[in-house]
Scaffold this active site. Structure first.
Site, PDB file in Angstrom:
ATOM      1  CG  HIS A   1     132.386  87.948   3.530  1.00  0.00           C
ATOM      2  ND1 HIS A   1     132.077  86.788   4.171  1.00  0.00           N
ATOM      3  CD2 HIS A   1     132.293  87.664   2.202  1.00  0.00           C
ATOM      4  CE1 HIS A   1     131.791  85.852   3.297  1.00  0.00           C
ATOM      5  NE2 HIS A   1     131.913  86.359   2.090  1.00  0.00           N
TER       6      HIS A   1
ATOM      7  CG  HIS B   1     130.660  86.791   8.918  1.00  0.00           C
ATOM      8  ND1 HIS B   1     132.025  86.588   8.965  1.00  0.00           N
ATOM      9  CD2 HIS B   1     130.339  86.973   7.624  1.00  0.00           C
ATOM     10  CE1 HIS B   1     132.497  86.642   7.728  1.00  0.00           C
ATOM     11  NE2 HIS B   1     131.501  86.881   6.895  1.00  0.00           N
TER      12      HIS B   1
ATOM     13  CB  CYS C   1     134.258  89.406   8.987  1.00  0.00           C
ATOM     14  SG  CYS C   1     133.667  89.170  10.677  1.00  0.00           S
TER      15      CYS C   1
END
Length: 122
Positions: free
Chosen positions: A93, A77, A24
């Site tokens: 992502h 993340h 990510c």
């Protein structure tokens, strides 16, 4: 957004930053690097940069930060906002299961994991 979308479908590889595979933060740093903006490599460090914004002010190019419960340690993340409508925020992502994909912040999994949004572009 076009740069990020060009990585759609690239598989997940921890630490990856190429079309062979990326994670990510690798996706986000690679996209920003291509437009001349250096960002930290980890999502946690990246979350300290820029200006925190409310979801009501979100724009394409903003970053969304998440705390995924099965991972340890706070922000872990990041996603890049690629589309905003009156009732939806779509972000791209890299996920461990599906690689680089787009999701909606309205999806319960992502809504629950959401921590904050930041703007690093002026």
């Amino acid at each position: 957004m076009n740069i990020a979308s060009s990585y759609n479908g690239v598989p997940y590889i921890a630490g990856g930053t190429t079309k062979k595979g990326m994670d990510c933060s690798g996706l986000v740093t690679t996209c920003f690097k291509e437009i001349g903006i250096q960002l930290p490599r980890s999502s946690s460090a990246m979350s300290a940069k820029g200006e925190e914004i409310s979801l009501s002010n979100i724009q394409k190019g903003d970053l969304l930060f998440f705390n995924i419960a099965r991972l340890k340690g706070g922000i872990n993340h990041v996603g890049l906002v690629i589309n905003v409508t009156k009732d939806n925020i779509e972000f791209i992502h890299s996920t461990t299961s599906k690689g680089v994909i787009s999701n909606s912040l309205k999806e319960p999994y992502w809504d629950k994991a959401f921590v904050k949004a930041k703007r690093v572009l002026n």
